[in-house]
Design an enzyme around this catalytic site. Structure first.
Site, short mmCIF file in Angstrom:
data_model
loop_
_atom_site.label_atom_id
_atom_site.label_comp_id
_atom_site.label_asym_id
_atom_site.label_seq_id
_atom_site.Cartn_x
_atom_site.Cartn_y
_atom_site.Cartn_z
N LYS A 242 2.36 -15.36 1.95
CA LYS A 242 2.97 -16.27 2.91
C LYS A 242 3.74 -17.37 2.18
O LYS A 242 3.31 -17.81 1.11
CB LYS A 242 1.88 -16.95 3.76
CG LYS A 242 1.20 -16.07 4.78
CD LYS A 242 0.14 -16.88 5.54
CE LYS A 242 -0.62 -16.03 6.54
NZ LYS A 242 0.19 -15.51 7.63
N ARG A 316 -6.45 -7.42 11.73
CA ARG A 316 -6.70 -6.21 12.54
C ARG A 316 -7.45 -5.14 11.74
O ARG A 316 -8.16 -4.33 12.32
CB ARG A 316 -5.37 -5.68 13.08
CG ARG A 316 -4.39 -5.25 12.02
CD ARG A 316 -2.97 -5.11 12.54
NE ARG A 316 -2.31 -6.39 12.76
CZ ARG A 316 -1.09 -6.53 13.26
NH1 ARG A 316 -0.39 -5.46 13.61
NH2 ARG A 316 -0.56 -7.73 13.41
N1 BES Z 1 -3.56 -15.13 10.41
C1 BES Z 1 -2.26 -14.63 10.64
C2 BES Z 1 -1.75 -14.94 12.03
C3 BES Z 1 -1.39 -16.36 12.33
C4 BES Z 1 -0.36 -16.99 11.66
C5 BES Z 1 -2.07 -17.01 13.33
C6 BES Z 1 -0.04 -18.28 11.99
C7 BES Z 1 -1.73 -18.28 13.66
C8 BES Z 1 -0.73 -18.93 12.98
C9 BES Z 1 -2.26 -13.12 10.51
O1 BES Z 1 -3.14 -12.59 9.59
C10 BES Z 1 -0.89 -12.76 10.09
O2 BES Z 1 -0.49 -13.15 9.04
N2 BES Z 1 -0.18 -12.02 10.94
C11 BES Z 1 1.16 -11.65 10.67
C12 BES Z 1 1.33 -10.22 11.11
C13 BES Z 1 2.62 -9.60 10.65
C14 BES Z 1 2.60 -9.38 9.17
C15 BES Z 1 2.80 -8.30 11.37
C16 BES Z 1 2.09 -12.56 11.46
O3 BES Z 1 1.78 -12.88 12.60
O4 BES Z 1 3.11 -12.97 10.90
MN MN Z 2 -2.34 -12.54 7.64
#
Ligand code: BES
Ligand code: MN
Ligand code: ZN
Length: 464
Positions: A242, A316
């Site tokens: 990230k 997931r």
């Molecule tokens: N923990 C994050 C989701 C998240 C991000 C929740 C910011 C609340 C605030 C999750 O693990 C994630 O990174 N999801 C990705 C999925 C994508 C790679 C398909 C996302 O939402 O960007």
């Molecule tokens: Mn994530």
């Protein structure tokens, strides 16, 4: 530390407490007519207006506090009980009653306690010293039980990953379990690798060992309610790392676990006649030489092969293995909660949590309780037509949908592949965080959906 027991006085101590009086715009002139000249002058001098949530303290003849006026807004707008609750942080020390304020007294009392929350593990905070006499007809123990649970959820989320890794999350479950005579089993190491391969794959790059925490409580023959919570103690994104802005808040990525533990605390605290089970895959999505990679193909506990399109879609994966275990004993109600997608926040913002279920009756009940409890939820569809977005050429499924469309829905569809036997299943894609102070919701970790869920579960399985 805020002592909520001390903040909510028993009904018996109503005598001598300072009354809070609600004043709507229409009622203001009638009220000022009733006041003495000094109090009227005081009101005018302060330019008090009756906008919802405004307040003013009125002095008595001897300079003591006579009463508090609380603005109720104008017209027929439903007054927000949390605005009445939020008074506590603005009032001088003392005991107050809100019996004469025309709001939902249960929620106002709860709001009082939720407003008074402070996260004081690393820094002292001035604690709220305005106490509330339990309003007429409000069940003090019920309010305390709910507030205690929300405090637990917030504390768990607010504690940074340096003190809330998978091991500390296990400790937190054990300490909750101890208070209610619940049993805890933990799977880690080689057992985890063999039986929960995706939990292991996501968590193996961290020095905080990945594990599956399994807590059970209640009579074996009672209806089975199973809660699964995403326990990603920190989410770097993995090798699909990230950017710093996106990583900053990722201590809250165990918000699903924190919320199901809050809900479990309410259920056990109220002694509901259910067999409760809480499953928490606790991991850190870290980066190291042995981290799982984009393009890897994992074999899940269920046997489905999963191609990794993005290591940042880790929640997931760990949930899928835990849900598969939960599903095996065909629970009457299976609930998972997870800070699963950024897309959920884009769709509904931080305050409203998307809910996914194929059970229409459950969805309707949750919508009703969500409104009653002021615990905002909104149903999104498990849209069959989007299932193909998760197709993989080399595995049974990919862990992400292709084009960045409908991210919260495709995540929910992914989870649904791992649940086939539960009588009823619902998934919550929560945010778990309040970005800036709101009445009864201070900035920081937040409980979302669990008050509505508790109301639903208590209605279906009432305490005897
Ligand atoms: N923990 C994050 C989701 C998240 C991000 C929740 C910011 C609340 C605030 C999750 O693990 C994630 O990174 N999801 C990705 C999925 C994508 C790679 C398909 C996302 O939402 O960007
Ligand atoms: Mn994530
Ligand atoms: Zn995550």
């Amino acid at each position: 530390m805020t002592d909520i027991n001390a903040l909510l006085l028993p009904r018996g101590s109503a005598k001598g407490a300072c009354p809070v009086e609600g004043v709507s715009e229409d009622a203001l002139s009638a009220l000022t007519g009733r006041l003495g000249t000094r109090q009227r002058a005081w009101l005018n001098a302060h330019g008090f207006d009756t906008a919802a949530g405004n307040h003013i303290v009125l002095p008595g003849p001897d300079g003591s506090i006579d009463r508090v006026l609380l603005g109720m807004g104008s017209g027929d707008a439903q007054p927000d009980p949390f605005k009445a609750g939020a008074l506590c942080s603005a009032l001088p020390p003392g005991a107050y009653t809100i019996d004469e304020v025309d709001v939902d007294h249960h929620l106002a009392a709860l709001g009082w306690l939720l407003e008074a929350y402070r996260f004081s593990r690393y820094k002292e905070h001035k604690s709220v010293e305005a106490k509330l006499v339990t309003p007429e007809g409000v069940e003090r123990e019920h309010v305390l039980n709910v507030a205690r649970a929300v405090y637990l959820t917030r504390d768990l989320i607010n504690t940074p990953a340096s003190d809330m890794g998978p091991g500390e999350l296990e400790d937190a479950v054990r300490s909750l379990a101890r208070g209610h005579h619940a049993r805890v089993e933990v799977t880690s190491g080689a057992d985890l690798e063999e039986n929960f391969p995706m939990i292991h794959a996501v968590g193996r790059a961290s020095s905080g060992e990945p594990r599956l925490i399994d807590m059970t409580w209640g009579a074996g023959k009672a209806p089975k309610v199973t809660l699964v919570g995403k326990g990603v103690c920190f989410d770097t994104g993995g090798l699909d790392i990230k950017p710093s802005a996106g990583m900053l808040l990722m201590k809250k990525d165990m918000g699903g676990a924190a919320n199901v533990l809050g809900l479990a605390s309410m259920i056990m605290g109220a002694g509901l006649p259910v067999r409760l089970r809480v499953l928490i895959p606790a991991v850190e999505n870290a980066i190291s030489g042995n981290a799982f990679r984009p393009g890897d193909i994992l074999t899940s506990r269920k046997g489905l092969s999963v191609e990794i399109g993005n290591t940042d879609a880790e929640g997931r994966l760990v949930l899928a293995d835990a849900l598969d275990l939960a599903d095996e004993e065909e629970p009457d109600l299976l609930i998972d909660m997870a800070t699963l997608t950024g897309a959920a926040r884009v769709a509904l913002g931080p305050d409203i949590a998307p809910v996914f279920t194929a059970d229409d009756a459950l969805a309707q009940s949750l919508a009703r309780h969500s409104a009653c409890e002021r615990d905002p939820l909104w149903r999104l569809p498990l849209w069959d037509g989007y299932k193909t977005m998760l197709d993989s050429k080399v595995a049974d499924t990919n862990n992400v949908g292709g084009a960045g469309f409908a991210g919260s829905i495709t995540a929910a569809l992914f989870l649904n592949r791992f649940v086939t036997r539960a009588r009823s299943y619902v998934h919550f894609d929560i945010y778990g965080w309040t970005p800036s102070d709101k009445p009864a919701r201070p900035r920081g970790g937040e409980a979302q959906g669990i008050r509505a869920l508790f109301a639903h579960i208590r209605e279906v399985f009432p305490p005897s």
